[in-house]
Scaffold this motif. Sequence first.
Motif, short mmCIF file in Angstrom:
data_model
loop_
_atom_site.label_atom_id
_atom_site.label_comp_id
_atom_site.label_asym_id
_atom_site.label_seq_id
_atom_site.Cartn_x
_atom_site.Cartn_y
_atom_site.Cartn_z
N LYS A 121 15.59 0.14 -10.05
CA LYS A 121 15.05 -0.09 -11.37
C LYS A 121 15.41 -1.51 -11.78
O LYS A 121 16.55 -1.94 -11.58
CB LYS A 121 15.62 0.91 -12.38
CG LYS A 121 15.30 2.36 -12.05
CD LYS A 121 15.96 3.31 -13.04
CE LYS A 121 15.66 4.76 -12.69
NZ LYS A 121 16.33 5.70 -13.61
N GLU A 165 5.78 -3.12 -11.49
CA GLU A 165 6.39 -3.50 -12.77
C GLU A 165 5.34 -3.98 -13.76
O GLU A 165 4.24 -4.41 -13.38
CB GLU A 165 7.47 -4.56 -12.57
CG GLU A 165 7.01 -5.85 -11.95
CD GLU A 165 8.17 -6.80 -11.67
OE1 GLU A 165 9.33 -6.44 -11.93
OE2 GLU A 165 7.90 -7.91 -11.18
N THR A 185 10.00 -0.41 -11.23
CA THR A 185 10.69 0.59 -10.42
C THR A 185 10.08 0.60 -9.03
O THR A 185 8.89 0.29 -8.86
CB THR A 185 10.59 1.99 -11.07
OG1 THR A 185 11.31 2.94 -10.28
CG2 THR A 185 9.14 2.44 -11.18
N ARG A 199 16.22 4.31 -4.61
CA ARG A 199 15.27 3.80 -5.59
C ARG A 199 15.90 2.64 -6.35
O ARG A 199 17.13 2.55 -6.43
CB ARG A 199 14.83 4.89 -6.57
CG ARG A 199 13.98 5.98 -5.92
CD ARG A 199 13.31 6.84 -6.97
NE ARG A 199 12.44 6.05 -7.84
CZ ARG A 199 11.20 5.69 -7.51
NH1 ARG A 199 10.69 6.05 -6.35
NH2 ARG A 199 10.47 4.98 -8.36
#
Length: 261
Positions: free
Chosen positions: A143, A106, A131, A141
Amino acid sequence: MKQKYILFFSMIILVAGSSCNRYYYKPNGVNAPLFTDGGQAHLNVAGSIGGNSGDYEGNRYVFDLQGSVSPIKHLGIIANYSTYGYTPDNPDAMNGNVEGKAHLLEFGVGGYYAKGNKFKMVTDCYVGYGTGQIRSDVDMRMKRFFIQPGIGVRSPAFDAVFNLRFINLKYDNFNAKGMSNDYLLQQNLINSSGRRIDNSNYTFVEPSFTVRAGYKFLKVQLQMVFAQEITGVAWHYNPSRYTVGLYFSLEDAIAEAMKGR
């Protein structure tokens, strides 16, 4: 005396992080640079390791690499890489003892204000985006958006800072890896209406406490980060992260080197 304090806090960190359950989120380390002027640059390397006993025998680690720079006064830029891993001695998905690995990258930008002489009071606020990837009984994944206000004190030998980070978390690219719907229901990864973990946003508040002690440009850092859900979270998450690390201030190293000339 300082060595005794460092050993004491290290033992607390290893013990506090020695239990493990299945979970799909863990707070990463907080990057708290405590800038006081332009032209400063800091680097932090931190982590912890430990083992588990009983039903969750195995080994785990966390690692944080953080960099920050203030190109001009009142402006700060931060970058973080965090990772986590757990390897069980006796894997058993149904009992919650499964291998897990995660990482997060990040970046953030913000402003700061510092006041004082030898002891400087610093207030700052950073916003950023990250991410990453989770690989365990399921893969997905993540975010994250974050807002991170903080207040602290910086001095040549000692720093202390409190941050209150707000996180907005979203998952995607969900892969059940062949797990049945009954299994996913049991882990609250989907609900009875078929809504999956990646169909919602989640909000956390994450207070953290960071202390550093050492000699000007090189300090030992101890950090505790906690996570508390604001929105409803049905699935398991880990509410804490404890690390020990080394914090390096480039501007102080340069100033110390110049004195010898």
